[in-house]
Design an enzyme around this catalytic site. Structure first.
Site, mmCIF file in Angstrom:
data_model
loop_
_atom_site.group_PDB
_atom_site.id
_atom_site.type_symbol
_atom_site.label_atom_id
_atom_site.label_comp_id
_atom_site.label_asym_id
_atom_site.label_seq_id
_atom_site.Cartn_x
_atom_site.Cartn_y
_atom_site.Cartn_z
ATOM 1 N N ASP A 67 0.832 -1.251 -0.018
ATOM 2 C CA ASP A 67 -0.095 -0.100 0.121
ATOM 3 C C ASP A 67 0.856 1.229 0.098
ATOM 4 O O ASP A 67 2.066 1.277 0.234
ATOM 5 C CB ASP A 67 -0.862 0.066 1.110
ATOM 6 C CG ASP A 67 -0.219 -0.451 2.443
ATOM 7 O OD1 ASP A 67 1.041 -0.368 2.628
ATOM 8 O OD2 ASP A 67 -0.882 -0.919 3.336
ATOM 9 N N ASN A 136 -7.573 -3.099 14.588
ATOM 10 C CA ASN A 136 -8.733 -3.222 14.183
ATOM 11 C C ASN A 136 -9.050 -4.623 13.028
ATOM 12 O O ASN A 136 -10.024 -4.871 12.422
ATOM 13 C CB ASN A 136 -9.510 -1.947 13.593
ATOM 14 C CG ASN A 136 -8.934 -1.656 12.276
ATOM 15 O OD1 ASN A 136 -7.811 -2.157 11.868
ATOM 16 N ND2 ASN A 136 -9.114 -0.489 11.727
ATOM 17 N N HIS A 138 -7.146 -4.887 10.411
ATOM 18 C CA HIS A 138 -6.898 -4.563 9.013
ATOM 19 C C HIS A 138 -5.726 -5.142 8.395
ATOM 20 O O HIS A 138 -4.639 -5.348 9.319
ATOM 21 C CB HIS A 138 -6.955 -3.106 8.796
ATOM 22 C CG HIS A 138 -5.774 -2.335 8.954
ATOM 23 N ND1 HIS A 138 -5.807 -1.352 10.126
ATOM 24 C CD2 HIS A 138 -4.288 -2.352 8.769
ATOM 25 C CE1 HIS A 138 -4.585 -0.652 10.317
ATOM 26 N NE2 HIS A 138 -3.801 -1.336 9.481
ATOM 27 N N GLU A 143 -9.584 -1.854 5.422
ATOM 28 C CA GLU A 143 -10.258 -1.693 6.917
ATOM 29 C C GLU A 143 -11.434 -2.379 7.085
ATOM 30 O O GLU A 143 -11.894 -3.107 6.148
ATOM 31 C CB GLU A 143 -10.579 -0.031 6.902
ATOM 32 C CG GLU A 143 -9.351 0.954 6.633
ATOM 33 C CD GLU A 143 -8.662 1.145 7.829
ATOM 34 O OE1 GLU A 143 -8.586 0.034 8.813
ATOM 35 O OE2 GLU A 143 -7.876 1.872 7.997
#
Length: 264
Positions: A67, A136, A138, A143
């Site tokens: 990314d 979380n 990810h 996400e």
């Protein structure tokens, strides 16, 4: 999933380095998927050491990063291209022309995503993909609520991820809220995946990934579908797993099998 539980972050980094070293020794022209963040740094330091000592070479390898922040040029100190150059590429024998990071400054980000997928396919696909995991759940910048078959695309970052990454930006400095990221489907296409997690703050995410349901609420849970996913964690990151001793027993028996097969 293969669950490997080790004592501390140093052991996690060394185990991950062993996986990458073995991959490159077996296939010098491997296509490697790489990650950024704090967790991979110790792994990269170990690979740099092994490269300098002649134990592993990257000269024939090709790399694709997961990314990049949308809106940052690769020369920006907070870009992931800059991170990779500083933390790995500038210190090993890789050909920089064979290292790829999504273009954060692309004029047409949607076309750039399609081009990135095409370049990976043209290279033969990713042989070994490195991952971290967010608090979380990810992976990459996929996400919660990300589609489990998603491809490389533009994603909006959650408030939690923005807050977690704020420490890397100076006060008042522009911090992107968008990214280009490999999709979950893209990640699952890799022939082998290794995810590293260390520290108590990753324990809930590790539990959800390994023992929770397959759900878009925890993107990393998609690794339950992968035929060769290795999850390498330290004791703190494993602390919320229900039966640590069972996972350790399985790994010990698997190691005995591997040792036996190697002796044939």
């Amino acid at each position: 999933m293969q669950i490997v539980i080790l004592n501390d972050a140093a052991e996690v980094a060394a185990y991950g380095a062993d996986i990458f070293s073995t991959q490159l020794q077996r296939k010098a022209e491997s296509v490697l998927g790489l990650a950024t963040g704090s967790t991979p740094v110790a792994l990269y330091q170990e690979l740099i050491r092994r490269n300098r000592e002649g134990l592993v070479s990257f000269k024939d390898a090709t790399t694709f990063n997961l990314d990049e922040y949308l809106g940052l040029h690769g020369s920006h100190p907070q870009s992931y291209r800059y991170f990779m150059d500083e933390q790995l590429f500038n210190h090993i024998d890789v050909d920089k022309d064979n290292t790829h990071v999504p273009p954060g400054d692309a004029k047409n980000p949607l076309t750039a995503c399609q081009d990135y997928e095409a370049r990976m396919a043209a290279a033969g696909g990713v042989d070994l993909q490195l991952l971290g995991i967010g608090r979380n759940g990810h992976i990459g910048f996929n996400e919660p609520s990300s589609g489990l078959t998603s491809r490389t695309r533009v994603k909006t970052l959650t408030r939690e991820t923005i807050e977690d990454n704020a420490r890397f930006f100076e006060e008042g400095e522009y911090q992107p809220h968008l990214s280009i990221t490999m999709g979950i489907g893209t990640i699952l296409d890799a022939k082998k995946v290794v995810l590293l997690a260390t520290g108590e703050n990753k324990a809930e995410a590790v539990h959800a990934m390994v023992e929770g349901p397959l759900t878009a609420a925890c993107p990393a849970s998609a690794l339950q579908l992968h035929k060769d996913a290795v999850i390498v964690v330290d004791l703190k990151a494993a602390s919320k797993l229900k039966d640590i001793e069972f996972y350790q027993h399985i790994e010990a028996e698997n190691q005995k099998l591997q040792d036996y097969l190697a002796s044939l």
